[in-house]
Structure formats: structure tokens, C-alpha cells
Design an enzyme around this catalytic site. Structure first.
Site, PDB file in Angstrom:
ATOM      1  N   LYS A 158       0.834  -1.214   0.000  1.00 37.76           N
ATOM      2  CA  LYS A 158       0.000   0.000   0.000  1.00 37.76           C
ATOM      3  C   LYS A 158       0.864   1.259   0.000  1.00 37.76           C
ATOM      4  CE  LYS A 158      -1.574   1.395   4.167  1.00 37.76           C
ATOM      5  NZ  LYS A 158      -1.277   2.745   4.667  1.00 37.76           N
ATOM      6  N   ASN A 159       1.886   1.273   0.862  1.00 38.35           N
ATOM      7  CA  ASN A 159       2.647   2.507   1.031  1.00 38.35           C
ATOM      8  C   ASN A 159       3.604   2.786  -0.123  1.00 38.35           C
ATOM      9  OD1 ASN A 159       1.199   2.936   3.314  1.00 38.35           O
ATOM     10  ND2 ASN A 159       2.817   2.351   4.753  1.00 38.35           N
TER      11      ASN A 159
ATOM     12  N   ASP B 289       4.956   0.452  12.095  1.00 37.38           N
ATOM     13  CA  ASP B 289       3.763  -0.229  11.561  1.00 37.38           C
ATOM     14  C   ASP B 289       3.678  -1.697  11.995  1.00 37.38           C
ATOM     15  OD1 ASP B 289       3.173   2.140  10.358  1.00 37.38           O
ATOM     16  OD2 ASP B 289       3.723   1.521   8.335  1.00 37.38           O
TER      17      ASP B 289
ATOM     18  N   ARG C 134       0.419  14.321  13.445  1.00 39.35           N
ATOM     19  CA  ARG C 134       0.995  14.020  12.135  1.00 39.35           C
ATOM     20  C   ARG C 134       1.160  15.347  11.397  1.00 39.35           C
ATOM     21  NH1 ARG C 134      -1.511   8.572   9.676  1.00 39.35           N
ATOM     22  NH2 ARG C 134       0.534   8.476   8.713  1.00 39.35           N
TER      23      ARG C 134
ATOM     24  N   ARG D 207      -8.220  -0.827   5.000  1.00 36.28           N
ATOM     25  CA  ARG D 207      -7.368   0.210   4.391  1.00 36.28           C
ATOM     26  C   ARG D 207      -6.021  -0.356   3.973  1.00 36.28           C
ATOM     27  NH1 ARG D 207      -7.231   5.631   7.726  1.00 36.28           N
ATOM     28  NH2 ARG D 207      -6.022   6.063   5.872  1.00 36.28           N
TER      29      ARG D 207
ATOM     30  N   CYS E 218      -5.007   7.679   9.783  1.00 31.74           N
ATOM     31  CA  CYS E 218      -5.140   6.908  11.016  1.00 31.74           C
ATOM     32  C   CYS E 218      -4.857   7.791  12.230  1.00 31.74           C
ATOM     33  CB  CYS E 218      -4.151   5.733  11.017  1.00 31.74           C
ATOM     34  SG  CYS E 218      -4.739   4.296  10.115  1.00 31.74           S
TER      35      CYS E 218
HETATM   36  C1  EPZ Z   1       4.244   6.818   6.420  1.00 34.74           C
HETATM   37  O1  EPZ Z   1       3.434   7.831   6.997  1.00 34.74           O
HETATM   38  C2  EPZ Z   1       3.358   5.612   6.278  1.00 34.74           C
HETATM   39  N1  EPZ Z   1       2.241   5.938   5.396  1.00 34.74           N
HETATM   40  C3  EPZ Z   1       2.865   5.157   7.632  1.00 34.74           C
HETATM   41  O2  EPZ Z   1       2.105   3.987   7.430  1.00 34.74           O
HETATM   42  C4  EPZ Z   1       4.064   4.862   8.520  1.00 34.74           C
HETATM   43  O3  EPZ Z   1       3.620   4.559   9.819  1.00 34.74           O
HETATM   44  C5  EPZ Z   1       4.996   6.077   8.579  1.00 34.74           C
HETATM   45  O4  EPZ Z   1       5.360   6.493   7.230  1.00 34.74           O
HETATM   46  C6  EPZ Z   1       6.289   5.821   9.347  1.00 34.74           C
HETATM   47  O5  EPZ Z   1       6.962   4.733   8.809  1.00 34.74           O
HETATM   48  C7  EPZ Z   1       2.413   5.876   4.088  1.00 34.74           C
HETATM   49  O6  EPZ Z   1       3.482   5.611   3.560  1.00 34.74           O
HETATM   50  C8  EPZ Z   1       1.222   6.129   3.241  1.00 34.74           C
HETATM   51  P1  EPZ Z   1       6.227  10.234   8.413  1.00 34.74           P
HETATM   52  P2  EPZ Z   1       3.923   9.353   7.015  1.00 34.74           P
HETATM   53  O7  EPZ Z   1       6.038  11.519   7.674  1.00 34.74           O
HETATM   54  O8  EPZ Z   1       4.578   9.661   5.741  1.00 34.74           O
HETATM   55  C9  EPZ Z   1       6.672  13.458  11.911  1.00 34.74           C
HETATM   56  C10 EPZ Z   1       0.439   2.404   8.024  1.00 34.74           C
HETATM   57  O9  EPZ Z   1      -0.046   1.831   9.023  1.00 34.74           O
HETATM   58  N2  EPZ Z   1       6.538  14.491  10.853  1.00 34.74           N
HETATM   59  O10 EPZ Z   1       7.463   9.451   8.162  1.00 34.74           O
HETATM   60  O11 EPZ Z   1       2.766  10.136   7.443  1.00 34.74           O
HETATM   61  C11 EPZ Z   1       5.343  12.745  12.155  1.00 34.74           C
HETATM   62  O12 EPZ Z   1       4.503  13.489  13.002  1.00 34.74           O
HETATM   63  C12 EPZ Z   1       0.939   3.782   8.158  1.00 34.74           C
HETATM   64  O13 EPZ Z   1       0.481   1.900   6.891  1.00 34.74           O
HETATM   65  C13 EPZ Z   1       6.718  15.808  11.186  1.00 34.74           C
HETATM   66  O14 EPZ Z   1       7.002  16.164  12.330  1.00 34.74           O
HETATM   67  O15 EPZ Z   1       4.975   9.294   8.181  1.00 34.74           O
HETATM   68  C14 EPZ Z   1       5.801  11.431  12.719  1.00 34.74           C
HETATM   69  O16 EPZ Z   1       6.030  11.570  14.088  1.00 34.74           O
HETATM   70  C15 EPZ Z   1       0.274   4.701   9.047  1.00 34.74           C
HETATM   71  N3  EPZ Z   1       6.558  16.743  10.204  1.00 34.74           N
HETATM   72  C16 EPZ Z   1       7.134  11.185  12.022  1.00 34.74           C
HETATM   73  O17 EPZ Z   1       7.537  12.444  11.475  1.00 34.74           O
HETATM   74  C17 EPZ Z   1       6.246  16.399   8.916  1.00 34.74           C
HETATM   75  O18 EPZ Z   1       6.110  17.312   8.079  1.00 34.74           O
HETATM   76  C18 EPZ Z   1       7.093  10.168  10.885  1.00 34.74           C
HETATM   77  O19 EPZ Z   1       6.087  10.532   9.950  1.00 34.74           O
HETATM   78  C19 EPZ Z   1       6.080  15.061   8.601  1.00 34.74           C
HETATM   79  C20 EPZ Z   1       6.232  14.096   9.588  1.00 34.74           C
END
Ligand code: EPZ
Length: 421
Positions: free
Chosen positions: A22-23, A307, A122, A399, A117
Site C-alpha cells: 500500500k505505502n 507499523d 501528524r 485500508r 489513522c
Molecule cells: C508513512 O506515513 C506511512 N504511510 C505510515 O504507514 C508509517 O507509519 C509512517 O510512514 C512511518 O513509517 C504511508 O506511507 C502512506 P512520516 P507518514 O512523515 O509519511 C513526523 C500504516 O499503518 N513528521 O514518516 O505520514 C510525524 O509526526 C501507516 O500503513 C513531522 O514532524 O509518516 C511522525 O512523528 C500509518 N513533520 C514522524 O515524522 C512532517 O512534516 C514520521 O512521519 C512530517 C512528519
């Protein structure tokens, strides 16, 4: 609304092909927006999030259609809209990753804050900072609208404080059509980023370094549509391995990339499972009872994936000994704990650390999935428990898992889906 009814205590046995990731599929669908024409994507999982991404792309003018089993044709010849309605943006977090490609292709896009989610804060600040550095003018409007404009993006150096997956994808997809060279320092290193790089390069982009400490992008004038096969889903594979492990089963997963799963496989081995890894398969032989592990700390790839945190917590709940699990990525990803407690789990929480004292057996109960991986964890707990569990909130599981009940039933589990009364 639907729920699962799961009879626990049956060992999973058999072989299964793992679905596409998915991701990886979601950002690669968004990347199709960069090419004038029809891209063909194979191994796309038929998930509700994929349907939402298709809907988002269709509001912009793309034509998205299933053209075979797991094959999606994404035609982005004519894009005639640049505003995405709030109700679609709220459906999932990944809605936001259309911003980078649309900015590159159309020079303009209007969105609202993304949903997704409920697993904690986020933020999107890193996306905004990176796109701004590339030359986007960002304005905010009433009702949370965010508008991006750029007549020509320009290559730049972007240093990410956190290796955010989504920010890396957005900045990368905007930079491929920028003028000059962009360097993303400290990018996310996930296999899904490498998959995106490989798709973009098939479209004619010049990107290198994904999977490492820096991604370097030489901007090009235009991109063509391309054909691509999505990588296997390492989190779905991990979930199925944990399910086999907690039930004392023996399962072989095919169509996996074992290198993407080394940490998860290592933890399962530490817990007592015997694991045989081949080129594109993994077989897990479960011990009679799993042993706890005292140190699981989630971290960006190649660290232990957030995850997989809920699923391992479900396994630790009936393992021998005390397990300690720390969630470092999301500040609200412990919602499954209360539900696991309903099944008899003994878990205490200290900030971002959970201490799990393994009990002899979990017992069936009525529980609710609050998000995607929490749902997977509760399904795992139910499979290991004595008695029957009803698991509501199956829409969260849909999802990320294609027909999870069918996959588990193929391995011998007693599980079915029913409408909630
Ligand atoms: C991706 O989410 C995945 N989703 C998530 O999958 C996964 O948990 C996550 O990466 C971490 O591996 C998809 O790929 C579609 P991040 P993403 O930006 O991109 C902080 C699942 O169950 N952050 O790497 O949203 C944020 O708050 C899921 O399949 C900022 O501070 O994750 C978090 O604490 C849910 N500012 C951390 O970084 C930003 O601008 C990691 O988030 C962006 C992120």
C-alpha cells in the site's frame, strides 16, 4: 459497519502470496500525475485507500481503472482541475502526496489538511518547508485550505530534521520537474522510497541515492508514463508471520523481499521462532510458546517499523516473560492497549514505553480496531486467544489488508466477517 468473528487457538499452516505494498502503491499512483499519458501499475493491492487515491486523482481529471488482476491503468493525459475537496483530503494521510507532483505538472494545487489513522500528531511542516525551498508560494485560506503555486520550481538543498516518509516523497516528486539539481539530505530510507525512485526513473526522471543518506535529483523538462510492478508489502508479510508465530503454526510466505524484513525476522527469531529465508520466500516455524524480548524500539527504516509495533505487542501479550516496547515515531500509537487488556493482557505504560507481562493465554472478548495496525494486532491476539473474539472497526483493517479474513482462512484460521447489528 462490519466486524470479524474469530475463533482462537488454531495453528496457522500453509502457503500464501503476499500482496503489493500500500505505502508504495499510493505515492506511485500520485507520481503518475507527472506523466502526460497512461501508466500501468502491476501488483497494486485492491484496498480502500487505493480507491480513495483513485477518486482524488479523478477529481483532477485523471482516469483510473482496474485493467486486470491487481493491474491499474492511470491515465493522466488531461488534468483539468487543481483543487481537491476537503472530504477526500480527510480520508487519508496520503492524500497530501499529490501536492508535489501537481505542483510540478500544473504549477498550482489547492488542498486542505490531510486526515488518516489516529495514531498521534501528524505534522506537515517538513512537506511545506521543502516545497517552499523549491520555490512554491504557499498561502492558507479559510476552512484550512492550503494553496501552492509555482511557475517554475528550482532545484535546492533540503535538509530534513526527521526522515519523514511523506515529506521525502512530496519533495522528491516536486523536484523531478524542477530546474536544476535538488539534494534531499537525511531522507526517509524506506524500500517504498526506493520503489518510487525506480518508477520516476522509468518515467524519465534522473534520481539517485534513494535508500541512502541523500537523494539527488537532476530536474528534467518532462516525464512520460511508465509501467511498473509495486514491491511486496513488508508490513502485511510481517503481520502474517506474527500471526503464524502466536498460533504455533508453520507458514511460508511467497513473493516477499526478505531484505526488507530483516529486523522483523530477527525479532521473531529472538522470540523463539525458526525462520528459513529464501530469495523471495520466508518460512516461519513457531515454537510451542514465544519468549518475550526486552527491547523493541521503533525507528525509521532500517530500524524496527512502527507499523509492526501493535502486532508485536499482541504477540508479547501471551509470550513467556516481560516484553518492553518503545514507540518513538508516533505519539498516539498505543490505542490497542486498552483493547488488548479486555482480552486479559497485562500491559502497563510509562510514557512512550509499554511493559508487557506475558499471560498464559489471552481470552476472547469484544474489541474494536481504532486504526489499521491496531486492527491487525487485535486479529493476531484473537487468533492466539482461548474462545471467540468479535473485532469491530474492520473498515480500518480494509485500508491496508486485502481480504485479511480470506488470507487467514486460507491458512486454516476460523474467521468470518459479518454486519454489525
Ligand atoms: C508513512 O506515513 C506511512 N504511510 C505510515 O504507514 C508509517 O507509519 C509512517 O510512514 C512511518 O513509517 C504511508 O506511507 C502512506 P512520516 P507518514 O512523515 O509519511 C513526523 C500504516 O499503518 N513528521 O514518516 O505520514 C510525524 O509526526 C501507516 O500503513 C513531522 O514532524 O509518516 C511522525 O512523528 C500509518 N513533520 C514522524 O515524522 C512532517 O512534516 C514520521 O512521519 C512530517 C512528519
Amino acid at each position: 459497519m462490519e466486524r470479524y468473528v474469530i475463533q482462537g487457538g488454531i495453528a496457522l499452516n500453509g502457503n500464501l502470496d503476499v500482496q503489493g505494498a500500500k505505502n508504495s502503491a499510493l505515492p506511485i499512483m500520485a507520481a503518475c500525475l507527472l506523466g502526460n499519458g497512461a501508466s500501468i501499475l502491476d501488483n497494486v493491492p485492491a484496498l480502500s485507500d487505493v480507491a480513495v487515491m483513485a477518486q482524488i486523482m479523478e477529481t483532477i481529471g485523471a482516469k483510473v481503472a482496474w485493467t486486470g488482476e491487481n493491474q491499474l491503468r492511470v491515465d493522466c493525459t488531461q488534468l483539468d482541475n487543481w483543487a481537491i475537496p476537503d472530504y477526500l483530503m480527510r480520508r487519508m494521510r496520503s492524500s497530501f502526496i499529490v501536492v508535489g507532483p501537481l505542483l510540478g505538472r500544473l504549477g498550482r494545487v489547492r488542498v486542505t489538511y490531510p486526515g488518516g489513522c489516529a495514531i498521534g500528531t501528524r505534522a506537515i511542516d517538513l512537506h511545506l518547508q521543502g516545497l517552499k525551498k523549491l520555490g512554491a508560494k504557499i498561502t492558507t485560506g479559510p476552512s484550512g485550505q492550503i494553496e501552492f503555486r509555482a511557475s517554475q520550481l528550482r532545484g535546492t538543498f533540503v535538509d530534513l530534521d526527521i526522515p519523514s516518509v511523506g515529506a521525502t516523497e512530496n519533495i522528491l516528486m516536486a523536484a523531478v520537474l524542477a530546474q536544476g539539481t535538488t539534494v534531499i539530505n537525511n531522507p526517509a530510507r524506506e524500500p517504498e522510497i526506493v520503489d518510487l525512485q525506480s518508477f520516476l526513473n522509468k518515467m524519465g526522471a534522473r534520481v539517485e541515492g534513494a535508500g541512502g543518506d541523500q537523494i539527488i535529483i537532476q530536474g528534467v523538462d518532462k516525464l512520460e508514463p511508465a509501467c511498473h510492478e509495486i514491491i511486496p508489502d513488508r508490513i502485511v508479510a510481517g503481520t502474517l508471520l506474527v500471526a503464524a508465530a502466536v498460533t504455533g503454526g508453520r507458514v511460508t510466505l511467497h513473493k516477499v523481499v526478505p531484505a526488507h524484513m530483516s529486523v522483523v525476522v530477527a525479532k521473531l527469531a529472538e522470540m523463539g521462532a525458526t525462520i528459513d529465508v529464501g530469495k523471495d520466500y520466508i518460512t516461519l516455524y513457531a515454537p510451542e510458546q514465544l519468549k518475550s524480548v526486552e527491547k523493541i524500539i521503533t525507528a525509521p527504516y532500517p530500524g524496527f517499523p512502527t507499523d509492526m509495533q501493535p502486532q508485536f505487542m499482541a504477540a508479547l501479550a501471551s509470550a513467556q516473560g516481560v516484553g518492553i516496547l518503545t514507540e518513538k515515531i508516533f505519539d498516539g500509537r498505543f490505542k490497542h492497549i486498552d483493547e488488548l487488556r479486555r482480552m486479559g493482557a497485562n500491559i502497563s505504560v510509562d510514557g512512550r514505553t509499554a511493559i508487557i507481562r506475558g499471560v498464559e493465554k489471552l481470552r476472547g472478548a469484544s474489541v474494536e480496531a481504532t486504526d489499521l495496525r491496531a486492527g491487525a494486532a487485535l486479529a493476531i491476539a484473537a487468533l492466539s486467544a482461548e474462545g471467540v473474539t468479535t473485532l469491530s472497526g474492520v473498515q480500518h483493517i480494509d485500508r491496508g489488508y486485502v481480504n485479511l479474513e480470506g488470507q487467514l482462512a486460507a491458512l486454516g484460521a476460523k474467521i468470518y466477517r459479518e454486519r454489525e447489528a
